[in-house]
Motif scaffolding. Sequence first.
Motif, short mmCIF file in Angstrom:
data_model
loop_
_atom_site.label_atom_id
_atom_site.label_comp_id
_atom_site.label_asym_id
_atom_site.label_seq_id
_atom_site.Cartn_x
_atom_site.Cartn_y
_atom_site.Cartn_z
N VAL A 33 0.88 -1.39 0.16
CA VAL A 33 0.21 0.27 0.38
C VAL A 33 0.99 1.34 0.04
O VAL A 33 0.99 2.38 -0.41
CB VAL A 33 -0.89 -0.08 1.83
CG1 VAL A 33 -2.10 1.56 0.88
CG2 VAL A 33 -2.05 -1.09 1.39
N ALA A 34 1.78 1.56 0.62
CA ALA A 34 3.02 2.32 0.61
C ALA A 34 3.53 3.15 -0.64
O ALA A 34 3.29 3.50 -0.89
CB ALA A 34 3.78 2.04 2.55
N VAL A 39 5.30 6.51 -0.42
CA VAL A 39 4.74 6.78 0.50
C VAL A 39 5.49 6.14 1.23
O VAL A 39 5.50 4.78 1.12
CB VAL A 39 3.51 7.47 1.52
CG1 VAL A 39 2.69 8.62 0.98
CG2 VAL A 39 2.85 6.18 2.10
N SER A 40 6.58 6.47 2.76
CA SER A 40 6.79 5.81 3.14
C SER A 40 6.58 4.34 3.89
O SER A 40 5.36 4.85 4.61
CB SER A 40 8.44 5.97 3.55
OG SER A 40 7.81 6.76 4.63
N LEU A 44 3.39 5.50 5.90
CA LEU A 44 1.87 4.75 6.47
C LEU A 44 2.13 4.25 7.99
O LEU A 44 0.62 4.24 8.16
CB LEU A 44 1.65 3.87 5.31
CG LEU A 44 0.47 3.08 5.33
CD1 LEU A 44 -0.55 4.16 5.50
CD2 LEU A 44 0.94 1.92 4.08
N ARG A 45 3.29 3.61 8.58
CA ARG A 45 3.19 2.67 9.52
C ARG A 45 1.96 3.83 11.24
O ARG A 45 1.98 3.96 11.47
CB ARG A 45 4.12 2.28 10.41
CG ARG A 45 4.18 1.56 11.72
CD ARG A 45 4.99 0.52 11.92
NE ARG A 45 6.44 0.30 10.81
CZ ARG A 45 6.64 -0.42 9.67
NH1 ARG A 45 5.34 -0.75 9.93
NH2 ARG A 45 7.56 -0.13 8.70
N LYS A 46 2.79 5.62 11.76
CA LYS A 46 2.41 6.15 11.80
C LYS A 46 2.07 7.00 11.87
O LYS A 46 0.99 7.67 12.24
CB LYS A 46 4.14 7.18 11.30
CG LYS A 46 5.42 6.97 12.46
CD LYS A 46 5.94 8.00 11.89
CE LYS A 46 7.67 7.83 12.27
NZ LYS A 46 8.41 9.11 11.91
N ILE A 63 -2.53 8.01 0.03
CA ILE A 63 -3.20 6.51 0.36
C ILE A 63 -4.55 6.26 0.42
O ILE A 63 -4.74 4.88 -0.22
CB ILE A 63 -2.38 6.88 1.99
CG1 ILE A 63 -1.02 6.93 1.94
CG2 ILE A 63 -3.84 5.37 2.37
CD1 ILE A 63 -1.04 7.47 3.08
N ALA A 64 -5.71 7.19 0.06
CA ALA A 64 -7.26 6.47 0.52
C ALA A 64 -7.39 6.55 -1.17
O ALA A 64 -7.61 5.70 -1.60
CB ALA A 64 -7.87 8.12 0.77
N GLY A 65 -6.73 7.19 -1.91
CA GLY A 65 -6.73 5.98 -3.70
C GLY A 65 -6.51 5.14 -3.65
O GLY A 65 -7.12 4.15 -4.25
#
Length: 96
Positions: A33-34, A39-40, A44-46, A63-65
């Motif tokens: 996903v990231a 994105v890293s 995403l984890r944070k 991310i939503a997309g």
Amino acid sequence: MVRLPLTAAEVERGRRLGALLRRARGDRPMLDVALAARVSPETLRKIESGRVATPAFPTVAAIAGVLGLSLDAVWAEINATAHEPVPAGGHQRRAR
């Protein structure tokens, strides 16, 4: 530049955003996903853990997309006063 401390409402919105993204991601690997969102995985984890309560709009939109969430659904979820989760598909019934 001095960053002001987050308000309780901002922290809560961040928590809701993270929970929504985790639900929507389901069993998909965080790395997949990231990378798809550009994105890293740590970012995403944070966000998912609520450690980044106010991520940048382009980050949330990307991310939503990837997760198939509409930005309207994300907005409704993070600003809900009586917390009722939006389904992972991003659709929410409207009150009549």
